[in-house]
Motif scaffolding. Sequence first.
Motif, short mmCIF file in Angstrom:
data_model
loop_
_atom_site.label_atom_id
_atom_site.label_comp_id
_atom_site.label_asym_id
_atom_site.label_seq_id
_atom_site.Cartn_x
_atom_site.Cartn_y
_atom_site.Cartn_z
N ALA A 161 51.59 62.71 85.81
CA ALA A 161 51.09 63.95 85.21
C ALA A 161 50.98 63.78 83.70
CB ALA A 161 52.01 65.10 85.54
N ALA A 162 49.85 64.21 83.15
CA ALA A 162 49.64 64.14 81.71
C ALA A 162 50.34 65.30 81.04
CB ALA A 162 48.16 64.14 81.39
N LEU A 163 51.41 65.02 80.29
CA LEU A 163 52.16 66.05 79.61
C LEU A 163 51.54 66.39 78.25
CD1 LEU A 163 55.74 64.69 80.37
CD2 LEU A 163 54.37 66.32 81.70
N VAL A 164 50.96 65.37 77.60
CA VAL A 164 50.31 65.58 76.30
C VAL A 164 49.02 64.76 76.31
CG1 VAL A 164 50.47 65.31 73.80
CG2 VAL A 164 52.52 65.89 75.12
N ARG A 165 47.93 65.41 75.93
CA ARG A 165 46.66 64.71 75.72
C ARG A 165 45.95 65.41 74.56
NH1 ARG A 165 43.09 61.31 78.80
NH2 ARG A 165 40.97 61.43 77.98
N ARG B 141 58.91 67.73 69.69
CA ARG B 141 58.35 68.16 70.97
C ARG B 141 59.44 68.59 71.93
NH1 ARG B 141 52.95 67.07 71.45
NH2 ARG B 141 52.09 65.44 70.08
N LEU C 198 59.83 68.53 75.71
CA LEU C 198 59.21 67.96 76.91
C LEU C 198 60.15 68.06 78.10
CD1 LEU C 198 57.74 64.82 75.18
CD2 LEU C 198 56.43 66.78 76.02
N ARG D 234 64.88 60.55 82.76
CA ARG D 234 63.45 60.86 82.82
C ARG D 234 62.69 59.85 81.96
NH1 ARG D 234 60.46 66.25 80.50
NH2 ARG D 234 58.53 66.08 81.73
N SER E 265 55.32 60.73 88.16
CA SER E 265 54.25 61.49 88.82
C SER E 265 52.86 61.17 88.31
CB SER E 265 54.51 62.99 88.64
OG SER E 265 54.38 63.34 87.26
N VAL F 201 52.62 60.66 79.36
CA VAL F 201 52.43 60.81 80.80
C VAL F 201 53.78 60.61 81.49
CG1 VAL F 201 51.27 59.88 82.84
CG2 VAL F 201 50.04 60.02 80.65
N ASP F 202 54.07 61.44 82.47
CA ASP F 202 55.27 61.27 83.26
C ASP F 202 55.13 59.99 84.08
OD1 ASP F 202 56.86 61.66 85.93
OD2 ASP F 202 57.71 63.10 84.50
N LEU G 128 58.99 58.70 80.30
CA LEU G 128 57.64 59.07 79.91
C LEU G 128 56.97 57.86 79.25
CD1 LEU G 128 58.36 62.51 78.16
CD2 LEU G 128 57.94 62.07 80.59
#
Length: 631
Positions: free
Chosen positions: A402-406, A629, A631, A596, A400, A396-397, A598
Amino acid sequence: MMPIDLDIVLARLLLAAAGSLAAGGAVWAVAVLCRRTLPALAQQRSLWLSGQVAVAAVFLAMLWPPAESLRVMPIIEIVEPAAAPMPATPASAEAHAAMAAAPAPGLGLTSSAADRPLSAWVRDAGRAWLVLYLLGLLHTLWRWQRAQRLLEALAASGRALGASEHAGFAQHTTAQVSPLAVVEVDVAMSPMLLGLFRPRLLLPRHLRGFDTLQQQLIVEHELTHWRRRDLHWSAAALLLQSLFWFNPFMRLLGARLGWAQEFGCDRDVLRGRPPAERKAYAAALVAQLKLQYRPAGMALAFGASEANGGHAPTLAARIGLIRTPATARGAWSRWVALGSLAAVAIANFALQPALAWQAAEPAIEPVRLLARHSPDIAAAQPIATASATLDCTMMVDAASGAALVREGTCDASVTPASTFKIAISLMGFDSGVLRDDHAPYLPYKASYASPNPSWRHGTDPAGWLRESIVWYSQQVTKRLGPASVRGYVQAFDYGNRNLASVAGVDDAVAVSELSPTLRITPQQQTDFLRKVVNRELAVSQQAYDVTARLLKVDAAPNGWEVHGKTGTAPVRLANGRADRDNNIGWFVGWTVRDGRKLVFARLMQHPVTSESYAGLKTREAFLGELAQRSL
């Protein structure tokens, strides 16, 4: 050290009382067999007092936490249904009503009296037995005290005599009688010896009407009691009978002890005497048959026997042995008898089942770590999981959300295991319990009872997180205090926020990574870690700085800076037991590259092997995936 669970102790007390009854019956059977086959041995005090000690030993052995190496019977597990776990989100009023109306979990038992779980009956029976036992003990002590008062009043009513003032002491000097006080009373009673600490010989005035030889033999009988310390033997037996007032076999054994004491004195008094004196002694016994005023208490009377209060059958038996003494056996017979009593006691203990008290979910017995723990294994407590293999990756970022990977099953609520050390670290540094990377240094103590040999050394906060040392976590939570830890968890909104106090588990353990009730999902892990990375929790900047520094992973791929913590715990099977073949492994934390940030939570299920452990395997898997990955 775990606190003592009163209900478990009371259940053991009830079981031990039942075991002492069984042991008493077996010991009495052995003693009676010895009486029939070895009559001379039955006249020994040691046989009967040893029988009482054997019964008491079985009781104490069963009351003590069981030594399974000695036990033959299996442990009886008393499973108590536990409350349903706290839902992650508030339930509606309708859902609460439905839950209240639903049957209690575990064993399909309802709350009606007829369907109460076995553990409730055992608990209530243990409590009721404690009340009954204390009432019985008080009654027994009251009777003993009343008898002692009567004896003291009897002694106080008499007149002190010198040895030269009574014909019964004609063959004794004053030095031989001292420090025994002699008191003559004007009461129709048997001569008796009383007083454990102030021994006194009470002689009835009517004894002066007996033949001089008979007076001398009677006095010699009581002096023999004194020299043999029979009052001390009787005191030990009376103490055991009082403590085990509920066991009739203790009274029977105590009565036979008194019987053996009387025969022992008869034997010693008459040893080597001619038949005429034996006849005079027997006549004195008969003359006392109707003069048996003897209150129950700490006293030994010439004409009475503990066996049945001095009634005719006992006197007849004594007279028979006076005429025809039993042939003494060798020392081997005594050792055989005492060995038999010891064997009966050990067998009774080994054949008595023990109680193991646990809850269906969560477990209420103290958490025990697996012998195969790696440094990062947090606990062996059961976890809630689906029957499918656990495998989840969430990234998750941090800024924000925001879910980048689930990927995979990310809604499973399981124990956080050693990943909870991140929260404990923040609490410790914020509160001042932890000061910096290397303070406080705590030495290892044997009382911590760490099952992992690699943890049995002193350490500091850096070593604690690096090696994932469980006992250090418990010392931190102990110094914080359970209320403080629970307050932090509520403020952090960590997982299900459930750090419940559980019977049989120390509160410092219940609020550590060994908590039987704390659960968290991968999604909740990332929610918590975002607050850590964004520094949104109400903790000090030092707490953030030191925790981040101590969690930094050295080998990071593709320029990522990784901070994280592993955790390992066994998978819970569908039947509620821990799976010895499969563990879950956590690796949670955050990564930083080019400014950044995560946050991530990796949860995997791994077979238990000797090569590595689930938490370490999960970390290796995540770092390998991170390198691949984009990202």
